[in-house]
Scaffold this active site. Structure first.
Site, PDB file in Angstrom:
ATOM      1  N   ARG A 115     -10.259   0.866  15.525  1.00  0.00           N
ATOM      2  CA  ARG A 115     -10.197   1.675  14.312  1.00  0.00           C
ATOM      3  C   ARG A 115     -11.171   1.094  13.289  1.00  0.00           C
ATOM      4  NH1 ARG A 115      -4.401   2.334  11.483  1.00  0.00           N
ATOM      5  NH2 ARG A 115      -4.853   0.140  11.010  1.00  0.00           N
ATOM      6  N   LYS A 149       0.843  -1.198   0.000  1.00  0.00           N
ATOM      7  CA  LYS A 149       0.000   0.000   0.000  1.00  0.00           C
ATOM      8  C   LYS A 149       0.875   1.243   0.000  1.00  0.00           C
ATOM      9  CE  LYS A 149      -0.380  -0.226   5.039  1.00  0.00           C
ATOM     10  NZ  LYS A 149      -1.263  -0.164   6.212  1.00  0.00           N
ATOM     11  N   MET A 170      10.381  24.423  -1.873  1.00  0.00           N
ATOM     12  CA  MET A 170       9.558  23.398  -2.513  1.00  0.00           C
ATOM     13  C   MET A 170      10.367  22.545  -3.485  1.00  0.00           C
ATOM     14  SD  MET A 170       6.012  23.852  -4.669  1.00  0.00           S
ATOM     15  CE  MET A 170       5.119  24.516  -3.264  1.00  0.00           C
ATOM     16  N   TYR A 206      15.042  31.159   1.855  1.00  0.00           N
ATOM     17  CA  TYR A 206      13.970  32.011   2.357  1.00  0.00           C
ATOM     18  C   TYR A 206      14.294  32.550   3.746  1.00  0.00           C
ATOM     19  CZ  TYR A 206      10.932  30.678  -1.508  1.00  0.00           C
ATOM     20  OH  TYR A 206      10.389  30.498  -2.752  1.00  0.00           O
TER      21      TYR A 206
END
Length: 365
Positions: free
Chosen positions: A128, A32, A305, A257
């Site tokens: 859950r 997964k 980013m 930044y």
């Protein structure tokens, strides 16, 4: 330019070690979340002959597995009825999460004249997903006696397997044992499974008929485990990039930044084209490390980013543009391993690897 290199040999060796450790238990390999970030299709392609089942979170992941190989695939999540025709035709195993799932699934099975394989998921303490423990036997018997379902398995999930001394582990095991006894009274062929990687490493007598070694197959070990054989398991991947620019700072200048990193005059910085937009942890900015030509260099300034910078100091080892940068090492003790990065960012290896996104190329070596 940013590549996750995956060793097929290491992956296969890890699975072989696990198979030896768990004996006759079947292997259900979780792939997964894009195989925990490693690349679902590549991992399935290079492991399918060593495992009995694959496990995924949803139906779209199941389809991806079956596009690679015809192998039993089970879905841990809820039944997605908008895909039920394809689920049935492809023999995808679904999880019964509630007693009422049985009747609903039977209606579709009758309509398409196709019996699905089901695994009853039981809530033994994680609270859950799954059928309530007190309703377990009724649900299992109902599924077993159904004319339109094939009860292939019964399973649960440990809530505290990463802490082998937690009392909840014993409580859940005892509950599951009682359910296994009931289930085997119906049929010895029903597959009972409880353990993830940490479960069967931390608890005795917990393999049952099948185990689900996710994180262990990808090479990540619990800190508590020191078994000699299991210690041969290694991380299967490392993350690489390239130096794209070398910058020399002038007096009083900073980088990134907000210019939070202020270097010294003449300090050289390497620019690496990977950032949090690629799923690399932003928290590493100004405190992580990368390996360039077998030398560790500290990150400098905030990660952006699409890029980060590292301090080369006076660049005494002559780092150049196009030099390879190792961002995640496959050696656990290294300062830039997934284990070390997880410690630095207060998370777990699962998180570090599974958040690496599709801007990063996956490559088998």
């Amino acid at each position: 330019m940013n590549v996750l290199e995956i060793s097929a040999q290491t992956l296969r060796n890890n699975i072989r070690i696990i198979k030896e450790y768990v004996g006759s238990a079947k292997i259900c390999f979780p792939v997964k979340a894009n195989a925990y970030g490693h690349g679902l299709e590549l991992i399935v392609e290079h492991s399918h002959d060593l495992v009995d089942f694959f496990a995924v979170a949803n139906v779209l992941e199941a389809f991806r597995v079956l596009d690679v190989v015809e192998k039993p695939v089970m879905i841990f999540g809820v039944i997605e009825y908008n895909y039920i025709d394809r689920i049935l035709s492809k023999n995808i195993r679904v999880s019964i999460q509630d007693y009422n799932d049985i009747e609903k699934l039977e209606k579709f099975a009758k309509y398409y004249n196709k019996k699905p394989f089901v695994h009853v998921n039981l809530n033994t303490g994680m609270n859950r997903m799954g059928v309530d423990y007190n309703d377990a036997c009724r649900t299992i018997q109902r599924a077993y006696e159904s004319d339109w379902l094939i009860l292939e398995g019964v399973y649960s999930h440990l809530a505290c397997a990463d802490n082998r001394d937690h009392p909840t582990n014993i409580k859940q095991k005892n509950r599951f044992d009682s359910i296994v006894e009931f289930t085997k009274g119906l049929s010895q062929d029903i597959i009972c499974h409880l353990s993830n990687s940490y479960g069967f490493l931390g608890q005795k007598g917990i393999c049952y008929d099948m185990v689900r070694p996710g994180i262990l197959s990808y090479g990540f070990l619990p800190e508590f485990y020191v078994d000699r054989v299991i210690r041969e398991i290694k991380p299967i991947a490392r993350l690489l990039s390239k130096v794209v620019k070398i910058i020399t700072l002038q007096e009083g200048e900073g980088v990134g930044y907000s210019l939070i990193y202020r270097g010294f005059e003449g300090e050289q910085l390497a620019v690496i084209p990977i950032g949090y937009g690629d799923g690399f942890p932003r928290e590493l900015g100004d405190r992580g490390f990368v390996n360039i030509n077998d030398v560790m260099y500290p990150m400098a300034g905030r990660m952006s980013m699409d890029g980060l910078t590292v301090s080369l100091g006076i660049n005494e080892y002559d780092v150049k543009v196009s030099d390879t940068v190792e961002l995640i090492s496959a050696i656990p003790r290294n300062r830039n391993s997934a284990f070390s990065i997880a410690k630095q960012t207060n998370t777990i290896e699962y998180d570090i690897m599974s958040t690496l996104n599709d801007r990063i190329i996956r490559k088998i070596i």
